[in-house]
Design a protein around this motif. Sequence first.
Motif, short mmCIF file in Angstrom:
data_model
loop_
_atom_site.label_atom_id
_atom_site.label_comp_id
_atom_site.label_asym_id
_atom_site.label_seq_id
_atom_site.Cartn_x
_atom_site.Cartn_y
_atom_site.Cartn_z
N ASN A 134 0.83 -1.10 -0.07
CA ASN A 134 0.04 -0.23 0.03
C ASN A 134 0.83 1.31 0.04
O ASN A 134 1.63 1.57 0.91
CB ASN A 134 -0.81 -0.06 1.15
CG ASN A 134 -1.53 1.34 1.22
OD1 ASN A 134 -1.87 2.04 0.41
ND2 ASN A 134 -2.28 1.62 2.45
N SER A 137 1.12 4.04 2.73
CA SER A 137 1.33 3.78 4.16
C SER A 137 3.03 4.05 4.33
O SER A 137 3.85 3.75 3.70
CB SER A 137 1.27 2.15 4.34
OG SER A 137 1.84 1.98 5.54
N VAL A 193 0.42 10.55 11.49
CA VAL A 193 -0.59 10.16 12.31
C VAL A 193 -1.36 11.41 12.68
O VAL A 193 -1.09 12.19 13.66
CB VAL A 193 -0.36 9.34 13.40
CG1 VAL A 193 -1.58 8.89 14.16
CG2 VAL A 193 0.42 7.98 12.79
N ALA A 195 -4.28 11.50 14.04
CA ALA A 195 -4.87 11.09 15.25
C ALA A 195 -4.35 11.44 16.50
O ALA A 195 -4.71 11.47 17.62
CB ALA A 195 -5.72 9.62 15.38
N LYS A 196 -2.85 11.49 16.31
CA LYS A 196 -1.93 11.82 17.39
C LYS A 196 -1.27 13.37 17.16
O LYS A 196 -0.34 13.47 16.61
CB LYS A 196 -0.92 10.76 17.59
CG LYS A 196 -1.39 9.20 17.46
CD LYS A 196 -2.03 8.92 18.79
CE LYS A 196 -2.51 7.32 18.84
NZ LYS A 196 -3.59 7.24 19.68
N VAL B 69 -7.18 2.75 6.67
CA VAL B 69 -6.94 2.15 5.40
C VAL B 69 -5.89 2.81 4.95
O VAL B 69 -4.96 2.27 4.32
CB VAL B 69 -8.18 2.20 4.44
CG1 VAL B 69 -7.88 1.99 3.06
CG2 VAL B 69 -9.34 1.47 5.45
N ASN B 70 -5.71 3.89 4.93
CA ASN B 70 -4.62 4.88 4.30
C ASN B 70 -3.05 4.40 4.97
O ASN B 70 -2.23 4.24 4.24
CB ASN B 70 -4.53 6.27 4.46
CG ASN B 70 -5.62 6.68 3.89
OD1 ASN B 70 -6.05 6.60 2.78
ND2 ASN B 70 -6.09 8.05 4.20
N VAL B 71 -2.96 3.94 6.25
CA VAL B 71 -1.60 3.90 6.68
C VAL B 71 -1.22 2.47 6.76
O VAL B 71 -0.35 1.80 6.90
CB VAL B 71 -1.60 4.03 8.29
CG1 VAL B 71 -1.97 5.68 8.46
CG2 VAL B 71 -2.42 3.38 9.09
N VAL B 100 -3.21 2.83 15.94
CA VAL B 100 -2.68 4.30 16.36
C VAL B 100 -3.29 5.39 15.72
O VAL B 100 -3.34 6.37 16.06
CB VAL B 100 -1.07 4.24 16.21
CG1 VAL B 100 -0.43 5.57 16.05
CG2 VAL B 100 -0.47 3.23 16.95
N ALA B 101 -3.75 4.95 14.42
CA ALA B 101 -3.95 5.82 13.43
C ALA B 101 -5.57 6.40 13.51
O ALA B 101 -5.96 7.23 13.16
CB ALA B 101 -3.61 5.61 12.01
N CYS B 102 -6.14 5.50 14.02
CA CYS B 102 -7.75 5.67 14.24
C CYS B 102 -8.15 6.47 15.38
O CYS B 102 -7.76 6.44 16.57
CB CYS B 102 -8.39 4.41 14.56
SG CYS B 102 -10.12 4.39 15.13
N PRO B 103 -8.79 7.76 14.92
CA PRO B 103 -9.02 8.78 16.00
C PRO B 103 -10.14 8.50 16.86
O PRO B 103 -10.25 8.91 17.76
CB PRO B 103 -9.56 10.15 15.09
CG PRO B 103 -9.37 9.63 13.75
CD PRO B 103 -9.25 8.11 13.62
N TYR B 104 -10.81 7.22 16.72
CA TYR B 104 -11.93 7.05 17.34
C TYR B 104 -11.60 5.71 18.23
O TYR B 104 -12.50 5.36 19.03
CB TYR B 104 -13.08 6.52 16.65
CG TYR B 104 -13.61 7.50 15.66
CD1 TYR B 104 -14.53 8.66 16.15
CD2 TYR B 104 -13.09 7.66 14.16
CE1 TYR B 104 -14.88 9.58 15.32
CE2 TYR B 104 -13.33 8.75 13.31
CZ TYR B 104 -14.12 9.75 14.03
OH TYR B 104 -14.70 10.69 13.21
N ASN B 105 -10.52 5.16 18.40
CA ASN B 105 -9.82 4.01 19.11
C ASN B 105 -11.10 2.85 18.67
O ASN B 105 -11.29 2.17 19.79
CB ASN B 105 -9.83 4.25 20.85
CG ASN B 105 -8.98 5.24 20.76
OD1 ASN B 105 -7.67 5.27 20.46
ND2 ASN B 105 -9.23 6.18 21.99
N ALA B 106 -11.18 2.66 17.70
CA ALA B 106 -12.32 1.77 17.16
C ALA B 106 -11.78 0.45 17.09
O ALA B 106 -12.51 -0.81 16.81
CB ALA B 106 -13.06 2.17 15.99
N ALA B 171 -11.45 15.69 12.37
CA ALA B 171 -10.55 14.91 11.81
C ALA B 171 -10.54 14.67 10.44
O ALA B 171 -9.62 13.83 9.82
CB ALA B 171 -10.54 13.41 12.74
#
Lengths: 401, 192
Positions: A134, A137, A193, A195-196, B69-71, B100-106, B171
């Motif tokens: 991918n 990534s 990232v 999200a961080k 999906v992107n990461v 780590v990348a999911c902002p919703y901790n899903a 986000a």
Amino acid sequence: MSINLVSDKRLDNIGAVEKFRALMVLAGWLIPALLTAIGLAGAVDLLVRGEEAFGTTDAVPWGILIAGYVLLAVTCSGLCLVSSLGHVFGIERFEIIGQRAIYLAVVVLISAFAVLAVELGHPFRLIYVLLSPNFHSGIWWMGTIYGIYLVGLMLELYFMLRHKEHPARLMGTITFILAIAATTNLGSVFGFVNAKPFWYGPYWPVYIIVTAIMSGTAVLIILAWFLQRRIASKRQQGFCQNGSMFKHRLKKLSGTLSILLAAEVGTVLVLTFWKVVTSLYGGVPGQQQAAMALLTGPLAPTYWVFEVGIGLLLPLALLLISRGKGEKFNLAAALSVILGMVFMRLHMVSSGQILYIDKTTGMASYAAYIPSLGETAVIVGAVGFILLAYKIGERYLPFKP
Amino acid sequence: MSKRYGFVMLVYRCIDCKACQVGCWAENEVPLGKSRNWITKDGPKGKFPDLITDFLPGNCMHCGNAPCVNVCPTGASYQTEEGIVLVNKKKCIGCKYCMVACPYNARYYHPEEKTADKCTMCVHRLKEGLQPACVSTCVGGARVFGDLNDPDSQVSRLLRKHRAVVQLPQANTQPNVYYVYDSPVDKGGIAP
Ligand code: SF4
Ligand code: SF4
């Protein structure tokens, strides 16, 4: 492994000093072997018991093994970048250490991959990185470039040991470029990232390349120190003719390296300062809490003592006192940079993940992560493996001098 | 036009009974201590004594612009044409980058499979024409599921009628899970 000690008969005849030396030689092999064994035991524990043997959780998915991987992979790049000043850019002073530096880079990168394989839990599935890439990534780019880079380093080492100058220089140039690409891509794994908030942005790719050079320089100072002692002892035994010349050259190299190290430590100090200040006052949600976790929160004790104190301020002071001349000071500074670097990497990985929003309460809190015994053992084992592999190389590879 | 599945969560209908969570655990054999869905408490809000706590049923947002999906280095995390974000367990190398990348901790780590794991919208049930387990077991009717591209689906009708919000819009993940706070009963209407 064959440990070629002085034969028993002669041992009886030589004095206590010689006996002591023989013991030290034995310990020089046994200690790294023991550390490696500890690492293997830790790896088996992690692979067999899986998640429960790890200190990581769903809240903090990345722990000390990722930090250790980053530390090792980046140190490998640093070794390659700094030593290439000699065999790529032709600065004569650095040439003396080139072969060993590249061998060490190979060994360190192999140990980095080993640590990563334990973290992933099932190394065989790694094949899908090739079969089903991918390109969006960060990890894909990082992993692929580091993979190619390892092959490049091995070729470079081969040509260097065979004294094939032109191909060696060509490979050296290629690995120089790959080292920069691989390292900054590793930084981008964090920088991507969204999200961080503490990770997001171009800071980490820059920081990671500067710290790569810093750790590479520190390792080379330590290497130069050991080589001097080795040459000294060889000379005593009458094995080394040009000993005093080599010693002199190594001493000069160590001085130059220590001046480089001072500049790098200063740069990292500035980067570290502004990262914290911009996070505190930049008003980006999440960044301030992460910075506070470092300054006064759960990461503060190790942040102040190890990352800032031992990792940056102490070596800077030592290097400024020595000004390139006091070799013991240089060695102490290099060792303290490496120790600080272990915590630097751990903080880099933890600080981004430390802010955790609980899904059921919606409350933000600091997520705890304490490395497990198995995880710590693997890091110890990686160090043991590097020492052991280096000793084997020193013994069996035709290094010059 | 292909389907685009999504949820509309009627916040005013959720009573925090956690039937959806239990339903999902049973349906999907979720490992002990892990969960694919959750209820977030929002509150208490307001001025004493008129306090109110909202309950927000949640699960993977099946983001239209999914960071996970992107990461993902191997493409193990992918999105189907219908907008369902799934993990191909064979390809997953367990790097946890998606977590780590999911902002919703899903997402969570599956301890036996050593892969990332998450809500699948019960894709196996959808194939049989059933609703996701959490929707079927929802006592208050707070979870509504359907095709957002079909103007006649219940989710589309709800979204036309009510002001809906998504979680963490900043986000830019374009979630396919919407939240409706205002009860039509409050406005003198009848609940859908
Ligand atoms: S909520 Fe998380 S796991 Fe689900 S699609 Fe979005 S980023 Fe991926
Ligand atoms: S853990 Fe698996 S699904 Fe998640 S990013 Fe890594 S390979 Fe992809």
